[in-house]
Enzyme design. Structure first.
Site, mmCIF file in Angstrom:
data_model
loop_
_atom_site.group_PDB
_atom_site.id
_atom_site.type_symbol
_atom_site.label_atom_id
_atom_site.label_comp_id
_atom_site.label_asym_id
_atom_site.label_seq_id
_atom_site.Cartn_x
_atom_site.Cartn_y
_atom_site.Cartn_z
ATOM 1 N N ASP A 38 0.831 -1.211 0.000
ATOM 2 C CA ASP A 38 0.000 0.000 0.000
ATOM 3 C C ASP A 38 0.863 1.258 0.000
ATOM 4 O O ASP A 38 0.541 2.250 -0.652
ATOM 5 C CB ASP A 38 -0.931 0.017 1.220
ATOM 6 C CG ASP A 38 -1.995 -1.067 1.106
ATOM 7 O OD1 ASP A 38 -2.180 -1.600 -0.005
ATOM 8 O OD2 ASP A 38 -2.619 -1.388 2.135
ATOM 9 N N LYS A 117 -11.427 -27.617 -16.351
ATOM 10 C CA LYS A 117 -12.410 -26.761 -17.019
ATOM 11 C C LYS A 117 -12.999 -25.841 -15.960
ATOM 12 O O LYS A 117 -13.744 -26.278 -15.085
ATOM 13 C CB LYS A 117 -13.498 -27.617 -17.672
ATOM 14 C CG LYS A 117 -14.478 -26.801 -18.488
ATOM 15 C CD LYS A 117 -15.366 -27.726 -19.325
ATOM 16 C CE LYS A 117 -16.237 -26.978 -20.297
ATOM 17 N NZ LYS A 117 -17.132 -25.997 -19.673
ATOM 18 N N GLU A 175 -10.428 -17.723 -18.677
ATOM 19 C CA GLU A 175 -11.641 -17.775 -17.871
ATOM 20 C C GLU A 175 -11.473 -16.858 -16.666
ATOM 21 O O GLU A 175 -10.478 -16.951 -15.932
ATOM 22 C CB GLU A 175 -11.840 -19.229 -17.394
ATOM 23 C CG GLU A 175 -13.211 -19.528 -16.891
ATOM 24 C CD GLU A 175 -14.190 -19.992 -17.983
ATOM 25 O OE1 GLU A 175 -13.861 -19.900 -19.195
ATOM 26 O OE2 GLU A 175 -15.278 -20.439 -17.610
ATOM 27 N N LYS A 316 -16.803 -34.033 -18.688
ATOM 28 C CA LYS A 316 -17.576 -33.343 -17.641
ATOM 29 C C LYS A 316 -17.676 -34.160 -16.355
ATOM 30 O O LYS A 316 -17.891 -35.370 -16.400
ATOM 31 C CB LYS A 316 -18.986 -33.062 -18.157
ATOM 32 C CG LYS A 316 -19.007 -32.096 -19.341
ATOM 33 C CD LYS A 316 -19.054 -30.660 -18.905
ATOM 34 C CE LYS A 316 -20.491 -30.251 -18.683
ATOM 35 N NZ LYS A 316 -20.566 -28.811 -18.351
ATOM 36 N N CYS A 408 -38.966 -28.412 22.587
ATOM 37 C CA CYS A 408 -37.941 -29.303 22.032
ATOM 38 C C CYS A 408 -38.635 -30.526 21.411
ATOM 39 O O CYS A 408 -39.415 -31.202 22.088
ATOM 40 C CB CYS A 408 -36.969 -29.747 23.120
ATOM 41 S SG CYS A 408 -35.837 -31.043 22.538
ATOM 42 N N CYS A 411 -37.478 -33.771 23.720
ATOM 43 C CA CYS A 411 -37.825 -33.956 25.128
ATOM 44 C C CYS A 411 -38.978 -33.062 25.585
ATOM 45 O O CYS A 411 -39.442 -33.176 26.715
ATOM 46 C CB CYS A 411 -36.599 -33.726 26.009
ATOM 47 S SG CYS A 411 -36.136 -31.997 26.143
ATOM 48 N N CYS A 432 -32.004 -33.747 28.239
ATOM 49 C CA CYS A 432 -32.625 -34.048 26.945
ATOM 50 C C CYS A 432 -31.900 -35.230 26.314
ATOM 51 O O CYS A 432 -30.683 -35.176 26.111
ATOM 52 C CB CYS A 432 -32.545 -32.825 26.031
ATOM 53 S SG CYS A 432 -33.041 -33.159 24.331
HETATM 54 S S1 IVH Z 1 -10.610 -24.218 -24.217
HETATM 55 C C1 IVH Z 1 -11.853 -24.614 -28.483
HETATM 56 N N1 IVH Z 1 -9.963 -24.473 -21.698
HETATM 57 O O1 IVH Z 1 -15.472 -23.885 -21.564
HETATM 58 C C2 IVH Z 1 -11.478 -24.634 -27.060
HETATM 59 N N2 IVH Z 1 -12.155 -23.756 -22.262
HETATM 60 O O2 IVH Z 1 -17.166 -24.769 -24.200
HETATM 61 C C3 IVH Z 1 -12.035 -23.483 -26.372
HETATM 62 N N3 IVH Z 1 -13.568 -23.269 -20.317
HETATM 63 O O3 IVH Z 1 -17.049 -21.185 -22.140
HETATM 64 C C4 IVH Z 1 -12.065 -23.574 -24.935
HETATM 65 N N4 IVH Z 1 -12.067 -23.755 -18.793
HETATM 66 O O4 IVH Z 1 -14.667 -20.535 -21.349
HETATM 67 C C5 IVH Z 1 -10.921 -24.151 -22.580
HETATM 68 N N5 IVH Z 1 -9.288 -24.709 -19.486
HETATM 69 C C6 IVH Z 1 -10.228 -24.387 -20.382
HETATM 70 C C7 IVH Z 1 -11.506 -23.953 -19.988
HETATM 71 C C8 IVH Z 1 -12.452 -23.649 -20.965
HETATM 72 C C9 IVH Z 1 -13.316 -23.339 -19.008
HETATM 73 C C10 IVH Z 1 -14.861 -22.853 -20.891
HETATM 74 C C11 IVH Z 1 -14.747 -21.790 -21.931
HETATM 75 C C12 IVH Z 1 -16.016 -21.917 -22.722
HETATM 76 C C13 IVH Z 1 -16.328 -23.352 -22.566
HETATM 77 C C14 IVH Z 1 -16.054 -24.061 -23.858
#
Ligand code: IVH
Length: 671
Positions: A38, A117, A175, A316, A408, A411, A432
């Site tokens: 700061d 992801k 992201e 996923k 309660c 009890c 209790c």
């Molecule tokens: S690569 C063609 N890497 O996933 C590849 N996407 O459907 C483009 N996302 O909304 C994406 N983490 O923002 C990539 N490590 C990652 C990611 C990522 C999250 C999201 C991205 C997009 C969706 C792609």
């Protein structure tokens, strides 16, 4: 001062500030204290105020500017921002690899770049000659919204790319996400002030990014990982996705420390499985793994269909959120009498398991959620955390009001609210049966008296049957009584009696913890044992002397004092000692066991948060620091540890992993 020397001074100040900013936000490894930072920042602001003509757009002072008139203007992406195909099983992943190989006509397994992801908001950030000039959301993939001013406020986003081979123009894609700590802090503050909480970190990130006032965005503590490039104009081109990540890191763009180059789809699946285990300890939400063909020439050859590249796939994870119906609310009575509403739900699959109950904490939470029986509700379950009702789904409302029972539910005793407490409590204390059961479960638990085989069901039977009323009664039980209970054999009865006998020889820390004083966890129990050395001194302590114990504040001191002042509690303690419960005297330490030591925590821990680990270490007398130096006593490194681990190795500072850390804590707690 001449203008050149001011310019030089400004330049070096800015460089210094950005360096510390990078250490803090990107490496999570600050070198200086917040106060020193700061002070540097204030010097920059003062100097720029004197010389407004020398303010540059890449100055850290310009992270928070005024609201630009072009906020959210449409931005055409130079290259479309793509979506990803998804898969959820090993088989689908292997099939995807087979399709890639067939198209490319390659026989051998291929190499992939894998990374988490992120569950946040996709962003495109353009740098021209290394300077951040534009940031845009993904939008529909073709056209996004201009959010430059807001993105500039995010500490992890560099305003200027540093290092070698910075291209003339590069669009960094990645992201923006809200770390869980920031999400929880926001919601805690919102709950206190009656503001609307964030539903989840992803919504929180999106909402924080789409603010008209950049100062609001700045206050939300968003963060960022880069994962790719779009437009790229330079003297060279990265040949692989791995090179893209390395280049980004080299320019001080944060990249996910868990990214990995992996050969073969099966190994990618193993990577995903490992990450799924680590998911709960990452500190941010992810919804899977992105797997990209590493070779960019192969990426090109594979191409794109309907906005989805053939060369990448999202593996996923099970969703951590789901909607279901609230069937009813029951009220449970806890160890300290707290009456907790528990939601009974239509069974729903969430976070990888089927959930039919969720905690509602207290009636304030029920009111805050505006919950009615019959509502459609959104449930969240992450890791091993107890499922939680996040919100009511609008348009699917139930009608039946939820009311706190007037007595309660176990009890029938009166219910009271202590001053300033939201929680309602049963007033019967250990009269209790519910409180007796919960106290006894705590007494027998692993970190307390550690009575193996004395499980929850058995304790409930013993209380319901009247064989046991207080913990002291355990020590008068005999094998015949136990063996006569339903579902108990002679052998298991004998084992339980042996375990009870064995528990007589314990430690002062365990004994104090086992008593179940409100807010006295293992760390506080250990601190009390060390401070007082023996039980008599603890029993005689006043609130003032209790407050001298590290880790004990006025509230905890009051709880401890009240507990030991109660005759019924004294009677139980006396009976336990008469029954033969004993412990070695603790060498009353003038010094805590870790006094004088400096510890550093890095990476993620699975069994506790970093804040908890810090509290435990501090209760043992250690200082916990954010950076490693030659004076550091010990580094604890969890997965994802980065530069701190490297510095420790360089300086020869001992490093332990979480498992060793837990063993050490356990040894210190029971000493
Ligand atoms: S690569 C063609 N890497 O996933 C590849 N996407 O459907 C483009 N996302 O909304 C994406 N983490 O923002 C990539 N490590 C990652 C990611 C990522 C999250 C999201 C991205 C997009 C969706 C792609």
């Amino acid at each position: 001062m001449t203008s050149t020397s001011v310019r030089k001074q400004l330049q070096s100040l800015r460089r210094e500030i950005e360096h510390h900013n990078y250490r803090y936000h990107v490496l999570d490894d600050p070198e200086i204290s917040d106060a020193d930072f700061d002070a540097l920042f204030d010097r920059l602001l003062a100097l720029e105020a004197e010389h407004p003509e020398l303010v540059t757009p890449d100055s850290p002072s310009q992270r928070v500017g005024s609201t630009p008139s072009d906020a959210f203007a449409p931005v055409e992406h130079a290259e479309p921002m793509l979506s990803l195909d998804k898969c959820t099983t090993r088989e689908e992943l292997i099939n995807w690899e087979a399709r890639c190989r067939a198209r490319l006509e390659v026989e051998s397994p291929m190499t992939y770049a894998c990374e988490p992801k992120m569950d946040g908001v996709a962003i495109s950030i353009t740098y021209q000659d290394g300077l951040l000039v534009q940031a845009a959301t993904r939008g529909d993939g073709q056209t996004g919204e201009l959010v430059t001013a807001n993105v500039r406020t995010i500490g992890a986003v560099p305003l200027k790319l540093t290092g070698r081979r910075v291209p003339r123009i590069v669009e960094v894609r990645g992201e923006i996400y809200l770390p869980l700590a920031a999400f929880e802090a926001f919601n805690a503050a919102a709950a206190a002030s009656g503001e609307k909480p964030m539903v989840n970190p992803r919504n929180g990130a999106a909402g924080s990014l789409r603010q008209l006032d950049p100062k609001v965005t700045a206050g939300r503590n968003l963060s960022f990982f880069g994962y790719g490039v779009g437009r790229f104009e330079g003297d060279w081109q990265p040949r692989t996705q791995t090179e893209v990540g390395d280049a980004l890191a080299g320019w001080s763009v944060p990249v996910n420390p868990r990214r990995a180059r992996i050969e073969g789809a099966e190994q990618c699946f193993d990577y995903a499985e490992t990450l799924l285990v680590e998911r709960a300890g990452l500190g941010y939400e992810i919804d899977g793994v992105v797997i990209k063909v590493d070779d960019r020439a192969q990426q090109q050859a594979l191409g794109t269909v309907t906005r989805r590249p053939r060369w990448a796939i999202a593996f996923k994870f099970p969703a951590e959120e789901a909607t279901t119906t609230l069937l009813g609310v029951e009220f449970q009575v806890g160890r300290t009498g707290a009456i907790t509403p528990v939601a009974r739900l239509a069974p729903v699959f969430v976070g990888g398991v089927t959930v039919s109950n969720a905690t509602l904490h207290n009636m304030d939470e029920v009111r805050r959620l505006d919950l009615k029986i019959g509502d459609r509700v959104l449930i969240h379950r992450a890791g091993d955390v107890i499922p939680k009702v996040v919100k009511v789904v609008p348009g699917h409302r139930g009608e039946q009001e939820i009311t706190l029972p007037s007595a309660c539910p176990v009890c029938g005793a009166e219910i009271y609210h202590a001053d300033g407490e939201v929680v309602a409590r049963c007033s019967a204390g250990l009269d209790c049966p519910a409180q007796r059961k919960e106290s006894l479960k705590h007494f027998a638990s692993r970190l307390a008296m550690d009575i193996e085989g004395l499980g929850d069901k058995l304790i409930e039977q013993l209380i319901d049957g009247g064989q046991v009323e207080s913990p002291a009664d355990l020590y008068t039980l005999d094998a015949e009584t136990l063996a006569a209970l339903p579902r108990m054999g002679e052998k298991s009865a004998a084992n339980v009696i042996a375990a009870i006998e064995k528990s007589k020889s314990t430690t002062l820390t365990r004994f104090i913890y086992a008593l179940g004083v409100r807010e006295v966890g293992e760390a506080t129990a250990a601190a009390l044992a060390r401070h007082f050395g023996d039980l008599e001194e603890l029993l005689a302590a006043t609130e003032e002397t209790l407050r001298e114990v590290p880790d004990v504040g006025p509230v905890v001191a009051e709880h401890i004092h009240t507990f030991f002042a109660q005759t019924s509690n004294r009677v139980v303690i006396e009976a336990l000692r008469k029954a033969g419960v004993h412990w070695p005297k603790v060498a009353k330490a003038a010094q805590a066991p870790l006094a004088g030591q400096t510890w550093v925590l890095t990476g993620t821990l699975e069994s506790m948060s970093r804040a908890e680990a810090k509290a435990k270490l501090e209760a043992l007398g250690a200082k916990v620091s954010g950076s490693v130096s030659a004076k550091t006593t010990q580094v604890v490194a969890g997965p994802g540890a980065g530069s701190k681990l490297a510095s420790a190795e360089q300086l020869g500072v001992p490093v332990m992993d979480e498992a060793e850390f837990l063993v050490r804590l356990d040894a210190l707690a029971t000493e």
